[in-house]
Design a protein around this motif. Structure first.
Motif, PDB file in Angstrom:
ATOM      1  N   LEU A 513      67.397  47.040  30.331  1.00 19.17           N
ATOM      2  CA  LEU A 513      66.865  48.408  30.248  1.00 19.17           C
ATOM      3  C   LEU A 513      66.158  48.777  31.561  1.00 19.17           C
ATOM      4  O   LEU A 513      66.395  49.851  32.126  1.00 19.17           O
ATOM      5  CB  LEU A 513      65.898  48.503  29.055  1.00 19.17           C
ATOM      6  N   ARG A 514      65.302  47.841  32.035  1.00 16.76           N
ATOM      7  CA  ARG A 514      64.586  48.101  33.298  1.00 16.76           C
ATOM      8  C   ARG A 514      65.577  48.328  34.446  1.00 16.76           C
ATOM      9  O   ARG A 514      65.432  49.263  35.223  1.00 16.76           O
ATOM     10  CB  ARG A 514      63.681  46.913  33.643  1.00 16.76           C
ATOM     11  N   CYS A 515      66.623  47.468  34.495  1.00 12.85           N
ATOM     12  CA  CYS A 515      67.606  47.614  35.592  1.00 12.85           C
ATOM     13  C   CYS A 515      68.290  48.977  35.535  1.00 12.85           C
ATOM     14  O   CYS A 515      68.445  49.641  36.562  1.00 12.85           O
ATOM     15  CB  CYS A 515      68.694  46.548  35.482  1.00 12.85           C
ATOM     16  N   TRP A 516      68.702  49.370  34.337  1.00 10.75           N
ATOM     17  CA  TRP A 516      69.400  50.658  34.211  1.00 10.75           C
ATOM     18  C   TRP A 516      68.476  51.812  34.621  1.00 10.75           C
ATOM     19  O   TRP A 516      68.885  52.725  35.326  1.00 10.75           O
ATOM     20  CB  TRP A 516      69.912  50.861  32.770  1.00 10.75           C
ATOM     21  N   VAL A 517      67.228  51.749  34.152  1.00 12.26           N
ATOM     22  CA  VAL A 517      66.301  52.839  34.484  1.00 12.26           C
ATOM     23  C   VAL A 517      66.017  52.837  35.988  1.00 12.26           C
ATOM     24  O   VAL A 517      65.975  53.897  36.623  1.00 12.26           O
ATOM     25  CB  VAL A 517      65.008  52.743  33.628  1.00 12.26           C
ATOM     26  N   ASP A 537      60.765  54.970  21.026  1.00 13.90           N
ATOM     27  CA  ASP A 537      59.701  55.405  21.939  1.00 13.90           C
ATOM     28  C   ASP A 537      58.727  54.250  22.205  1.00 13.90           C
ATOM     29  O   ASP A 537      58.334  54.007  23.355  1.00 13.90           O
ATOM     30  CB  ASP A 537      58.959  56.593  21.317  1.00 13.90           C
ATOM     31  N   ALA A 538      58.385  53.513  21.146  1.00 13.75           N
ATOM     32  CA  ALA A 538      57.431  52.401  21.305  1.00 13.75           C
ATOM     33  C   ALA A 538      58.024  51.325  22.218  1.00 13.75           C
ATOM     34  O   ALA A 538      57.331  50.802  23.096  1.00 13.75           O
ATOM     35  CB  ALA A 538      57.077  51.824  19.935  1.00 13.75           C
ATOM     36  N   VAL A 539      59.309  51.013  22.046  1.00 18.61           N
ATOM     37  CA  VAL A 539      59.928  49.979  22.890  1.00 18.61           C
ATOM     38  C   VAL A 539      59.955  50.456  24.353  1.00 18.61           C
ATOM     39  O   VAL A 539      59.621  49.700  25.268  1.00 18.61           O
ATOM     40  CB  VAL A 539      61.356  49.653  22.397  1.00 18.61           C
ATOM     41  N   LEU A 540      60.337  51.702  24.560  1.00 12.67           N
ATOM     42  CA  LEU A 540      60.388  52.212  25.940  1.00 12.67           C
ATOM     43  C   LEU A 540      59.014  52.093  26.596  1.00 12.67           C
ATOM     44  O   LEU A 540      58.885  51.679  27.749  1.00 12.67           O
ATOM     45  CB  LEU A 540      60.841  53.675  25.949  1.00 12.67           C
ATOM     46  N   ARG A 541      57.961  52.422  25.826  1.00 10.26           N
ATOM     47  CA  ARG A 541      56.605  52.359  26.397  1.00 10.26           C
ATOM     48  C   ARG A 541      56.186  50.916  26.671  1.00 10.26           C
ATOM     49  O   ARG A 541      55.562  50.622  27.694  1.00 10.26           O
ATOM     50  CB  ARG A 541      55.605  53.047  25.455  1.00 10.26           C
ATOM     51  N   ASP A 542      56.558  50.011  25.736  1.00 18.07           N
ATOM     52  CA  ASP A 542      56.206  48.602  25.962  1.00 18.07           C
ATOM     53  C   ASP A 542      56.920  48.061  27.191  1.00 18.07           C
ATOM     54  O   ASP A 542      56.344  47.330  27.987  1.00 18.07           O
ATOM     55  CB  ASP A 542      56.612  47.745  24.744  1.00 18.07           C
ATOM     56  N   VAL A 543      58.195  48.402  27.324  1.00 17.65           N
ATOM     57  CA  VAL A 543      59.002  47.803  28.396  1.00 17.65           C
ATOM     58  C   VAL A 543      58.746  48.490  29.742  1.00 17.65           C
ATOM     59  O   VAL A 543      58.639  47.832  30.773  1.00 17.65           O
ATOM     60  CB  VAL A 543      60.508  47.872  28.039  1.00 17.65           C
ATOM     61  N   LEU A 544      58.655  49.817  29.719  1.00 11.17           N
ATOM     62  CA  LEU A 544      58.574  50.550  30.993  1.00 11.17           C
ATOM     63  C   LEU A 544      57.159  51.014  31.328  1.00 11.17           C
ATOM     64  O   LEU A 544      56.872  51.351  32.476  1.00 11.17           O
ATOM     65  CB  LEU A 544      59.491  51.785  30.938  1.00 11.17           C
ATOM     66  N   ARG A 548      55.679  55.550  33.166  1.00  9.84           N
ATOM     67  CA  ARG A 548      57.105  55.649  33.527  1.00  9.84           C
ATOM     68  C   ARG A 548      57.837  56.502  32.483  1.00  9.84           C
ATOM     69  O   ARG A 548      58.696  57.325  32.834  1.00  9.84           O
ATOM     70  CB  ARG A 548      57.685  54.224  33.577  1.00  9.84           C
ATOM     71  N   VAL A 549      57.483  56.307  31.214  1.00  5.64           N
ATOM     72  CA  VAL A 549      58.146  57.086  30.156  1.00  5.64           C
ATOM     73  C   VAL A 549      57.822  58.576  30.332  1.00  5.64           C
ATOM     74  O   VAL A 549      58.706  59.441  30.215  1.00  5.64           O
ATOM     75  CB  VAL A 549      57.725  56.574  28.751  1.00  5.64           C
ATOM     76  N   GLU A 550      56.557  58.865  30.643  1.00  8.07           N
ATOM     77  CA  GLU A 550      56.171  60.265  30.878  1.00  8.07           C
ATOM     78  C   GLU A 550      56.949  60.839  32.046  1.00  8.07           C
ATOM     79  O   GLU A 550      57.431  61.963  32.014  1.00  8.07           O
ATOM     80  CB  GLU A 550      54.673  60.376  31.188  1.00  8.07           C
ATOM     81  N   GLN A 551      57.076  59.996  33.091  1.00  9.91           N
ATOM     82  CA  GLN A 551      57.800  60.441  34.281  1.00  9.91           C
ATOM     83  C   GLN A 551      59.265  60.743  33.918  1.00  9.91           C
ATOM     84  O   GLN A 551      59.823  61.760  34.324  1.00  9.91           O
ATOM     85  CB  GLN A 551      57.708  59.347  35.331  1.00  9.91           C
ATOM     86  N   LEU A 552      59.848  59.852  33.111  1.00 10.90           N
ATOM     87  CA  LEU A 552      61.240  60.071  32.698  1.00 10.90           C
ATOM     88  C   LEU A 552      61.362  61.390  31.936  1.00 10.90           C
ATOM     89  O   LEU A 552      62.304  62.166  32.130  1.00 10.90           O
ATOM     90  CB  LEU A 552      61.724  58.934  31.796  1.00 10.90           C
ATOM     91  N   VAL A 554      59.402  64.037  32.093  1.00 11.62           N
ATOM     92  CA  VAL A 554      59.220  65.180  32.992  1.00 11.62           C
ATOM     93  C   VAL A 554      60.473  65.395  33.842  1.00 11.62           C
ATOM     94  O   VAL A 554      60.879  66.529  34.101  1.00 11.62           O
ATOM     95  CB  VAL A 554      57.971  64.957  33.894  1.00 11.62           C
ATOM     96  N   GLN A 555      61.118  64.295  34.217  1.00 14.01           N
ATOM     97  CA  GLN A 555      62.337  64.411  35.049  1.00 14.01           C
ATOM     98  C   GLN A 555      63.566  64.766  34.214  1.00 14.01           C
ATOM     99  O   GLN A 555      64.669  64.856  34.743  1.00 14.01           O
ATOM    100  CB  GLN A 555      62.607  63.080  35.759  1.00 14.01           C
ATOM    101  N   GLY A 556      63.389  64.929  32.906  1.00 16.16           N
ATOM    102  CA  GLY A 556      64.531  65.243  32.036  1.00 16.16           C
ATOM    103  C   GLY A 556      65.433  64.035  31.850  1.00 16.16           C
ATOM    104  O   GLY A 556      66.613  64.184  31.516  1.00 16.16           O
ATOM    105  N   ARG A 557      64.869  62.850  32.018  1.00 17.04           N
ATOM    106  CA  ARG A 557      65.689  61.639  31.866  1.00 17.04           C
ATOM    107  C   ARG A 557      65.419  60.938  30.540  1.00 17.04           C
ATOM    108  O   ARG A 557      65.952  59.853  30.301  1.00 17.04           O
ATOM    109  CB  ARG A 557      65.418  60.677  33.046  1.00 17.04           C
ATOM    110  N   TYR A 558      64.596  61.533  29.707  1.00 23.14           N
ATOM    111  CA  TYR A 558      64.354  60.989  28.379  1.00 23.14           C
ATOM    112  C   TYR A 558      64.434  62.178  27.421  1.00 23.14           C
ATOM    113  O   TYR A 558      63.556  63.041  27.425  1.00 23.14           O
ATOM    114  CB  TYR A 558      62.978  60.325  28.346  1.00 23.14           C
TER     115      TYR A 558
END
Ligand SMILES: Cc1cc2nc3c(=O)[nH]c(=O)nc-3n(C[C@H](O)[C@H](O)[C@H](O)COP(=O)(O)OP(=O)(O)OC[C@H]3O[C@@H](n4cnc5c(N)ncnc54)[C@H](O)[C@@H]3O)c2cc1C
Ligand SMILES: Cc1cc2nc3c(=O)[nH]c(=O)nc-3n(C[C@H](O)[C@H](O)[C@H](O)COP(=O)(O)O)c2cc1C
Length: 563
Positions: A513-517, A537-544, A548-552, A554-558
């Protein structure tokens, strides 16, 4: 255009006349100084250049001076308001107050999840512009506090999702900007809050926004308008406020988007033997013209009751379903109309004849379904789960599509754009996460990616049993084998002793997941609001990490399309 006849205008006209008269006298006096005959002589290039420079400097100075004299929009409007209180035809800064208001303009801001808020915001914009008001449209995700401080009038169109939560595009605004009161003393706002009273926290986000605007010192232009589902009366109320704001007596009524006539051409059960509710692949073709849509878009269908429900109601009411009645511009048998409308309690229509009953009828509310195909497929594909309540009741929309409507039946359908879930424009990697019927939108996105030649697609999908609930199995396995899906992870929750869901699969693949992001991937989530959405959402926050999740986001990537 005739100039308004006001004391200010009369004074300005007198001043101009005196100045022009003075200039004419001065020219006559200068002419007298020339005793002989006037003869033209070329002054030479250098003098022409000097003269041009002096003239340009003079014009520039005049322009600058005029600009300085123009009050800032907010001040200009305050002047206009004060002047209008004395005299509705007053002139401020050389223009009538209604023209000043129109020129200063309105910002229309939308905050929505599945496209309805954006659609209404666009209609709002068009109405204002048609009335000559300058107006601009923005999503709340691009709105800054500074812009709000400098704006004068803002109209918000805000929906609510989850359990009284802001739409995804408003998350950052809600969490960061609305965290504390801001100083918005000069701001005036209108609010159209969209919601559904079937939810406990009706118009939750709209109301939070309103409270924040209030404590920040902004003044309401009018009471907030709350829309329950697609209630036409509240929408008309909003249009009335727009007319007042535009200084026109009335604006043309918004036409609710019309349903088009489609035909159900195929219905196929996709999960035979499942312990869950049946899930159907449907195909629909337009009866007139053609339709266009993008992966991520939705359809709204106008459901119908089961025919026997109408027959029972007619028998109880004693009315004749064959009698033709009027409904808007249509004329059709009462039974056909009843099929598409909320059935009143029989005692409510006591003593009314067929025609009078028709006047009281209201159409059934629409239901939304993600489109699972592309226009190139030649049909709209839907993936519909038949919903059944505890009392055995079939759901209104799913009951109609999955059970009552025979193949060949006409279906009232309209396509709704859902920009929030359109595929990324570029070739960035895409992580598609879903469960159940959430696969519908993901299938359309995958088709679009494959058609564009983008192979960096990672699908994570969950259902109950691989043997019965692997929806679109052949197609997905073919895409995997061809390398059109680079990676797929499945969570068959009941194929082992302990329950496993998609979010666990995502956690297991944290490194990937980290590599892809890091490689620029966008994450699209579609499926259940409870379970899947918060779990992922919880997994994304734990991992990233939260930032970073907020940034994603805002960038329209989540992006999420969860229901
Ligand atoms: C953006 C979005 C996309 C969607 N995409 C899809 C999709 O691709 N596929 C899909 O299948 N769904 C999708 N949905 C969900 C869909 O819109 C409907 O919500 C779903 O089909 C249920 O609606 P319904 O009209 O069938 O049920 P409703 O009539 O709304 O009823 C809901 C539940 O209450 C029960 N019930 C109804 N009436 C009564 C009563 N009188 N007494 C007791 N119980 C009752 C019903 O049996 C049902 O279980 C999507 C929703 C959204 C918001
Ligand atoms: C998953 C989901 C959750 C919702 N939650 C709420 C809610 O808590 N309160 C409410 O008033 N409306 C709720 N609604 C209704 C929406 O606010 C309403 O349908 C609105 O018109 C959607 O506008 P949008 O398409 O711009 O997001 C919800 C709708 C969905 C699909």
């Amino acid at each position: 255009m005739r100039k308004p006849d006001t004391p200010t205008a009369r004074r300005a006209a007198l001043g101009n006349t005196i100045l022009l008269g003075g200039l004419a006298l001065l020219s006559a006096a200068l002419l007298l100084l020339h005793a002989g005959v006037l003869r033209w002589r070329d002054p030479g290039a250098a003098r022409w250049i000097d003269a041009t420079l002096v003239l340009s400097a003079w014009l520039g100075l005049l322009g600058w001076w005029r600009q300085q004299r123009l009050p800032a929009p907010r001040k200009l409007l305050a002047l206009a308001d004060a002047a209008a209180a004395q005299d509705p035809l007053a002139v401020v800064n050389g223009a009538r107050v209604d023209a000043v208001r129109a020129e200063v303009g309105v910002h229309v801001i939308y905050a929505g999840q599945t496209g309805f808020a954006e659609q209404l915001a666009r209609q709002t914009l068009q109405s204002l512009q048609a009335a000559g008001v300058s107006a601009r449209l923005h999503g709340i995700d691009t709105l800054t506090l500074d812009e709000l401080r400098h704006a004068d009038r803002v109209l918000f169109v805000a929906s609510t999702t989850g359990d009284g939560e802001p739409p995804d595009m408003a998350q950052a605004f809600s969490r960061l900007t609305m965290r504390q009161p801001a100083r918005l003393d000069g701001l005036r706002y209108g609010l159209l809050a969209l919601g559904d009273s079937d939810y406990e926290d009706f118009c939750g986000f709209g109301r939070q926004l309103q409270r924040w605007l209030e404590v920040s010192g902004a003044r309401a232009l009018f009471d907030p308008v709350e829309v329950d589902s697609e209630d036409e009366a509240s929408l008309r109320h909003w249009q009335h406020h727009l007319a007042m704001l535009s200084g026109v007596s009335d604006l043309p009524d918004w036409q609710a988007p019309k349903y088009q006539r489609w035909r159900l051409t195929e219905r196929r059960l996709l999960n035979p033997g499942s312990v869950g509710e049946p899930c159907f692949h449907l195909e629909l073709q337009p009866l007139q013209g053609s339709a266009n849509w993008q992966a991520g878009d939705l359809v709204e269908i106008g459901p119908c009751h089961a025919p026997d429900r109408v027959t029972t109601w007619l028998a109880a009411s004693g009315l004749d379903g064959r009698v033709p009645v009027a409904f808007g511009k249509e004329r059709l048998p009462l039974a056909a109309l009843l099929q598409r409308c909320r059935l009143p309690e029989v005692h409510e229509i006591d003593g009314l004849d067929e025609e009078a009953v028709a006047v009281t009828l209201r159409l059934l509310p629409h239901r939304e379904y993600s489109i699972a195909s592309l226009p190139e497929d030649g049909a709209i594909h839907l993936l519909v789960r038949q919903m059944r309540g505890r009392g055995g009741y079939l759901g209104l929309g799913s009951g109609w599509l999955a059970v009552h409507a025979p193949v060949g039946a006409e279906i009232a359908l309209r396509v709704r754009s859902n920009g929030n879930f359109h595929a990324p424009r570029d070739a960035r990697p895409l992580i598609l996460i879903g469960n159940g019927t959430g696969l519908a939108a993901l299938r359309a996105l995958l088709k679009a990616r494959i058609a564009a030649g983008h192979r960096r697609n990672w699908l994570l999908f969950g259902e109950r049993h691989a043997a019965h609930d692997f929806l679109y199995r052949d197609e997905i396995e073919r895409w995997l084998a061809d390398g059109r899906i680079e990676r797929a992870d499945f969570a068959w929750s009941r194929d082992q002793a302990e329950r496993i869901h998609v979010q666990q699969r995502l956690r297991e693949a944290a490194g990937e997941l980290r590599c892809w992001v890091d490689a620029g991937a966008a994450v699209y989530v579609c499926g259940s609001l409870d379970g899947l959405a918060p779990g992922v959402d919880a997994v994304l926050r734990d991992v990233l990490g939260d930032a970073r999740v907020e940034q994603l986001r805002v960038q329209g990537r989540y992006r999420r399309d969860v229901y």
